[in-house]
Design a protein around this motif. Structure first.
Motif, mmCIF file in Angstrom:
data_model
loop_
_atom_site.group_PDB
_atom_site.id
_atom_site.type_symbol
_atom_site.label_atom_id
_atom_site.label_comp_id
_atom_site.label_asym_id
_atom_site.label_seq_id
_atom_site.Cartn_x
_atom_site.Cartn_y
_atom_site.Cartn_z
ATOM 1 N N GLY A 158 0.914 -1.313 -0.254
ATOM 2 C CA GLY A 158 -0.040 0.097 -0.014
ATOM 3 C C GLY A 158 1.004 1.237 0.144
ATOM 4 N N ALA A 159 1.690 1.227 0.748
ATOM 5 C CA ALA A 159 2.473 2.166 1.249
ATOM 6 C C ALA A 159 3.646 2.612 -0.304
ATOM 7 N N ALA A 160 3.712 1.438 -0.816
ATOM 8 C CA ALA A 160 4.306 1.698 -2.941
ATOM 9 C C ALA A 160 3.266 2.911 -3.655
ATOM 10 N N TYR A 161 2.092 2.627 -3.191
ATOM 11 C CA TYR A 161 0.817 2.892 -3.749
ATOM 12 C C TYR A 161 1.579 4.289 -3.738
ATOM 13 N N ASP A 162 1.167 4.845 -2.165
ATOM 14 C CA ASP A 162 0.856 6.318 -2.311
ATOM 15 C C ASP A 162 2.289 6.679 -1.906
ATOM 16 N N ALA A 163 3.503 6.000 -2.615
ATOM 17 C CA ALA A 163 4.487 7.029 -3.511
ATOM 18 C C ALA A 163 3.886 7.979 -4.077
ATOM 19 N N SER A 164 3.611 7.112 -5.264
ATOM 20 C CA SER A 164 3.419 7.852 -6.752
ATOM 21 C C SER A 164 1.902 8.205 -6.625
ATOM 22 N N THR A 165 1.275 8.328 -5.831
ATOM 23 C CA THR A 165 0.149 9.331 -5.571
ATOM 24 C C THR A 165 0.432 10.569 -5.835
ATOM 25 N N PRO A 166 -0.715 11.484 -6.875
ATOM 26 C CA PRO A 166 -0.504 12.677 -7.319
ATOM 27 C C PRO A 166 0.106 13.666 -5.625
ATOM 28 N N THR A 167 0.233 15.153 -5.800
ATOM 29 C CA THR A 167 0.300 15.918 -4.972
ATOM 30 C C THR A 167 -1.538 16.653 -4.627
ATOM 31 N N ASP A 168 -2.638 16.330 -5.098
ATOM 32 C CA ASP A 168 -3.695 16.749 -4.971
ATOM 33 C C ASP A 168 -4.889 15.565 -4.433
ATOM 34 N N ILE A 169 -4.483 14.481 -3.890
ATOM 35 C CA ILE A 169 -4.864 13.472 -4.387
ATOM 36 C C ILE A 169 -6.216 13.650 -2.776
ATOM 37 N N PHE A 170 -5.377 14.483 -2.024
ATOM 38 C CA PHE A 170 -6.997 15.068 -1.107
ATOM 39 C C PHE A 170 -7.261 15.856 -0.900
ATOM 40 N N ASP A 171 -7.141 16.948 -1.989
ATOM 41 C CA ASP A 171 -7.797 18.180 -2.217
ATOM 42 C C ASP A 171 -9.270 17.838 -2.374
ATOM 43 N N PRO A 172 -10.283 18.781 -1.068
ATOM 44 C CA PRO A 172 -11.545 18.254 -1.802
ATOM 45 C C PRO A 172 -12.919 19.253 -2.496
#
Length: 223
Positions: A158-172
């Motif tokens: 899961g952490a390996a996937y998280d390292a490639s997520t976009p910077t705005d993934i938690f922007d509501p």
């Protein structure tokens, strides 16, 4: 026109004699990394290698064997040497970080490698043996050792996937009203997605190890 000298190879596709298991593994990893695991077929791999499918089958018997070659290559890169040398918590932390680093480089391979049986993968078995011995010698109960390994792997993938997520993934966006607390706290995370992912992984791993310390302490008190 002069004919090619006897024993020489004309231009065109490489012959199957030029294939090696290392080269097949390299090409399979490249193919999945460039597309995704669903593109890994024997015909696509043969095309990647520039050979016929029948030539490829002279070196590997099936797609499953190719997947095992990939599994062997990746798991051989993971550092589990600290078990038996360093304290178990330091060794576990090193192993988990090395595991994550490997699959950050090869995230596209997680869906294939994570579900392969270990029977035909000596490198995987050697890795698990070192980790299992280290945890067992640290006092972890027999019923818990494999569960801890599986739990760390779940965190790692899961952490390996998280390292490639976009910077705005938690922007509501314009829905801050739904989760104001989460939005405020998420905005306080590091601006770099990789830095945020590193921090999240470190926090989760530290929490897991701290919980294991408490559990081991309780078990010793109960003896």
């Amino acid at each position: 026109m002069a004919s090619p000298a006897r024993g020489s190879r004309g231009r065109g596709r490489p012959t199957s004699a030029l294939l090696t298991r290392d080269r097949i593994t390299d090409s399979a990893i490249a193919l999945v990394s460039r597309h995704d695991y669903r593109h890994l077929t024997m015909s696509a791999l043969a095309e990647e290698l520039g050979v016929s499918t029948s030539a490829l089958y002279n070196h590997v018997s099936s797609k499953r064997e190719v997947l095992i070659l990939i599994q062997e290559r990746l798991n051989a890169q993971i550092d589990c040497t600290g078990f038996g040398i360093h304290p178990w918590d330091r060794a576990l932390r090193t192993w988990a970080h090395s595991y994550r680093d490997c699959f950050i480089r090869h995230t596209a391979l997680i869906p294939t490698v994570a579900v392969l049986p270990v029977a035909d993968s000596p490198e995987t078995l050697r890795m698990y043996e070192q980790v299992a011995q280290g945890l067992h010698e640290a006092g972890v109960g027999d019923a818990d050792v494999v569960d801890i390994i599986v739990g760390v792997e779940a965190l790692v993938f899961g952490a390996a996937y998280d390292a490639s997520t976009p910077t705005d993934i938690f922007d509501p966006g314009n829905r801050t009203d739904i989760a104001p607390t989460f939005t405020r706290l998420a905005s306080a995370r590091p601006r770099s997605s990789r830095a945020a992912a590193d921090r999240a992984f470190g926090t989760a791993l530290d929490t897991l190890i701290a919980g294991l310390h408490v559990r081991l302490g309780r078990e010793k008190d109960d003896e």
